[in-house]
Structure formats: structure tokens, C-alpha cells
Design a protein around this motif. Structure first.
Motif, PDB file in Angstrom:
ATOM      1  N   VAL A  77     -48.636  81.888  73.100  1.00  0.00           N
ATOM      2  CA  VAL A  77     -47.924  80.891  73.890  1.00  0.00           C
ATOM      3  C   VAL A  77     -47.210  79.968  72.914  1.00  0.00           C
ATOM      4  O   VAL A  77     -47.717  79.673  71.831  1.00  0.00           O
ATOM      5  CB  VAL A  77     -48.882  80.099  74.821  1.00  0.00           C
ATOM      6  N   GLY A  78     -46.013  79.552  73.285  1.00  0.00           N
ATOM      7  CA  GLY A  78     -45.271  78.657  72.421  1.00  0.00           C
ATOM      8  C   GLY A  78     -43.962  78.228  73.033  1.00  0.00           C
ATOM      9  O   GLY A  78     -43.605  78.638  74.136  1.00  0.00           O
ATOM     10  N   ALA A  79     -43.251  77.417  72.284  1.00  0.00           N
ATOM     11  CA  ALA A  79     -41.988  76.855  72.768  1.00  0.00           C
ATOM     12  C   ALA A  79     -40.821  77.824  72.623  1.00  0.00           C
ATOM     13  O   ALA A  79     -39.867  77.755  73.389  1.00  0.00           O
ATOM     14  CB  ALA A  79     -41.679  75.560  72.023  1.00  0.00           C
ATOM     15  N   ALA A  87     -43.088  79.132  81.787  1.00  0.00           N
ATOM     16  CA  ALA A  87     -43.654  78.147  82.711  1.00  0.00           C
ATOM     17  C   ALA A  87     -43.785  76.807  82.001  1.00  0.00           C
ATOM     18  O   ALA A  87     -44.340  76.723  80.906  1.00  0.00           O
ATOM     19  CB  ALA A  87     -45.022  78.609  83.212  1.00  0.00           C
ATOM     20  N   ASN A  88     -43.256  75.774  82.620  1.00  0.00           N
ATOM     21  CA  ASN A  88     -43.374  74.411  82.102  1.00  0.00           C
ATOM     22  C   ASN A  88     -42.900  74.280  80.662  1.00  0.00           C
ATOM     23  O   ASN A  88     -43.537  73.618  79.837  1.00  0.00           O
ATOM     24  CB  ASN A  88     -44.816  73.907  82.245  1.00  0.00           C
ATOM     25  N   TYR A 139     -50.479  80.501  84.738  1.00  0.00           N
ATOM     26  CA  TYR A 139     -50.996  79.834  85.930  1.00  0.00           C
ATOM     27  C   TYR A 139     -52.252  79.022  85.610  1.00  0.00           C
ATOM     28  O   TYR A 139     -52.413  77.896  86.081  1.00  0.00           O
ATOM     29  CB  TYR A 139     -51.294  80.867  87.019  1.00  0.00           C
ATOM     30  N   THR A 140     -53.136  79.616  84.804  1.00  0.00           N
ATOM     31  CA  THR A 140     -54.395  78.933  84.485  1.00  0.00           C
ATOM     32  C   THR A 140     -54.271  78.022  83.267  1.00  0.00           C
ATOM     33  O   THR A 140     -55.163  77.220  83.005  1.00  0.00           O
ATOM     34  CB  THR A 140     -55.525  79.958  84.221  1.00  0.00           C
ATOM     35  N   GLY A 141     -53.176  78.176  82.508  1.00  0.00           N
ATOM     36  CA  GLY A 141     -53.007  77.395  81.292  1.00  0.00           C
ATOM     37  C   GLY A 141     -53.989  77.801  80.204  1.00  0.00           C
ATOM     38  O   GLY A 141     -54.325  76.996  79.334  1.00  0.00           O
ATOM     39  N   THR A 142     -54.440  79.051  80.247  1.00  0.00           N
ATOM     40  CA  THR A 142     -55.460  79.528  79.318  1.00  0.00           C
ATOM     41  C   THR A 142     -54.956  80.741  78.550  1.00  0.00           C
ATOM     42  O   THR A 142     -54.584  81.753  79.149  1.00  0.00           O
ATOM     43  CB  THR A 142     -56.744  79.927  80.082  1.00  0.00           C
ATOM     44  N   LEU A 143     -54.965  80.643  77.226  1.00  0.00           N
ATOM     45  CA  LEU A 143     -54.588  81.752  76.366  1.00  0.00           C
ATOM     46  C   LEU A 143     -55.829  82.601  76.111  1.00  0.00           C
ATOM     47  O   LEU A 143     -56.816  82.106  75.552  1.00  0.00           O
ATOM     48  CB  LEU A 143     -54.020  81.230  75.049  1.00  0.00           C
ATOM     49  N   ALA A 185     -34.104  77.967  78.856  1.00  0.00           N
ATOM     50  CA  ALA A 185     -34.650  78.489  80.103  1.00  0.00           C
ATOM     51  C   ALA A 185     -33.665  79.369  80.863  1.00  0.00           C
ATOM     52  O   ALA A 185     -34.059  80.062  81.796  1.00  0.00           O
ATOM     53  CB  ALA A 185     -35.119  77.343  80.989  1.00  0.00           C
ATOM     54  N   SER A 186     -32.389  79.385  80.480  1.00  0.00           N
ATOM     55  CA  SER A 186     -31.429  80.254  81.166  1.00  0.00           C
ATOM     56  C   SER A 186     -31.582  81.712  80.735  1.00  0.00           C
ATOM     57  O   SER A 186     -31.023  82.598  81.351  1.00  0.00           O
ATOM     58  CB  SER A 186     -29.998  79.777  80.912  1.00  0.00           C
ATOM     59  N   ILE A 187     -32.332  81.958  79.669  1.00  0.00           N
ATOM     60  CA  ILE A 187     -32.589  83.324  79.208  1.00  0.00           C
ATOM     61  C   ILE A 187     -33.760  83.871  80.015  1.00  0.00           C
ATOM     62  O   ILE A 187     -34.825  83.260  80.062  1.00  0.00           O
ATOM     63  CB  ILE A 187     -32.910  83.359  77.704  1.00  0.00           C
ATOM     64  N   SER A 188     -33.586  85.026  80.627  1.00  0.00           N
ATOM     65  CA  SER A 188     -34.643  85.571  81.474  1.00  0.00           C
ATOM     66  C   SER A 188     -35.829  86.035  80.637  1.00  0.00           C
ATOM     67  O   SER A 188     -35.663  86.505  79.505  1.00  0.00           O
ATOM     68  CB  SER A 188     -34.108  86.739  82.301  1.00  0.00           C
ATOM     69  N   PRO A 189     -37.029  85.916  81.190  1.00  0.00           N
ATOM     70  CA  PRO A 189     -38.206  86.422  80.482  1.00  0.00           C
ATOM     71  C   PRO A 189     -38.093  87.918  80.152  1.00  0.00           C
ATOM     72  O   PRO A 189     -38.582  88.364  79.115  1.00  0.00           O
ATOM     73  CB  PRO A 189     -39.349  86.147  81.452  1.00  0.00           C
TER      74      PRO A 189
END
Length: 158
Positions: A111-113, A146-147, A81-85, A35-39
Motif C-alpha cells: 500500500v502506498g501513495a 481508495a482514499n 475496505y478494512t484498511g489492513t495490509l 486518481a484519473s489513472i485507472s487501477p
């Protein structure tokens, strides 16, 4: 000088991605995103990966479209935000609003880890792979974290 700064950022992104690839040591450790790597840095790495894949197939690099990058980030934010792909139903109109002579477009959402897992999924999926290797001239990439998950939008057009 701007090109040099982009090159430095690219190398930093690649080093960070390589580090996350090796960070999950041991067979019981699931891969995770640092998470320290910026998007924004991750988006640069996706742009680089797209051009590498295209180059390996004899295709030229794509022009990075800053307007499309912002729109891709906005869409990734909404998905997170919506959790929808889902693909953005307004992509066609958005491109037409600032690029009236466009001819074709494609969109990848994921979406993924980890960036690696998302990129691998894109390349394993025939429609996503077709977009990456398509007859496009421009690309915009937006990444949101996110999360503990990365939300990615890649938009291609010509």
C-alpha cells in the motif's frame, strides 16, 4: 489486434506513471497518485515492471493469469475496505481450485501513495524481491485506489 490494444494500454500506463513521477515538483511536495489513472492501467504497469525486473536478471516474462488478476483485485479491495495490509490466507486454495497442477506460489501485498513507491518497496524487501524474481510461470496483479492510497496484490505461481 488484442496484442496491439494491450501494447497501447501499456504505453498509456507508462506515460501516466512517468507523468506522476514528475508531477510532484519541488522538494516540499509529497508524491501523490493521479486518481484519473485507472487501477487497471496501474496493474498493467506493475505487470510490465515485474517483467522488466525479471528481464534484467536473465529471467523470462510471466504469463498474465486473468483469473488470478480478478482474485488479486478482490483481495486488494478487501485490504482497502478494512484498511489492513495482509497476505491472503486463502491464496493456496484459490490457485488449487482452478490450477490443480500448481507447484509453488508467492504473494506480494503493498500500500502506498504512488505505484513507484510501492514497486521500490517491493524491490527493497528481500522476500518481495524473491517473489518477483522467483521461479514462477504465472502472475496476477490487482490494484485498488481508495482514499488517496493504492492497494496492490501480486500473486505468483508455477
Amino acid at each position: 489486434m488484442r496484442g496491439f490494444q494491450k501494447l497501447v494500454a501499456l504505453f498509456a500506463a507508462l506515460a501516466a506513471l512517468a507523468g506522476t513521477a514528475f508531477a510532484a515538483a519541488g522538494p516540499t511536495s509529497p508524491p501523490s497518485f493521479d486518481a484519473s489513472i485507472s487501477p487497471g492501467t496501474v496493474a498493467l504497469a506493475f505487470e510490465w515492471a515485474i517483467d522488466v525486473e525479471r528481464g534484467q536478471h536473465g529471467l523470462g516474462p510471466l504469463v498474465i493469469d486473468a483469473v488470478e488478476n480478478v482474485q488479486a483485485v478482490n483481495w486488494s479491495s478487501l485490504m482497502a475496505y478494512t484498511g489492513t495490509l495482509a497476505e491472503d490466507p486463502n491464496t493456496r486454495a484459490a490457485i488449487a481450485s482452478y490450477q490443480p497442477n500448481w507447484r509453488a506460489f508467492g504473494e506480494n501485498v503493498g500500500v502506498g501513495a504512488t505505484p513507484q513507491s510501492i514497486e521500490a518497496a517491493f524491490m527493497a524487501s528481500p522476500p518481495h524481491r524473491a517473489n518477483i524474481l522467483g521461479n514462477y510461470t504465472h502472475v496476477g496483479v490487482g490494484v485498488v485506489s481508495a482514499n488517496g492510497r493504492l492497494w496492490v496484490t501480486e500473486r505468483f505461481y508455477s
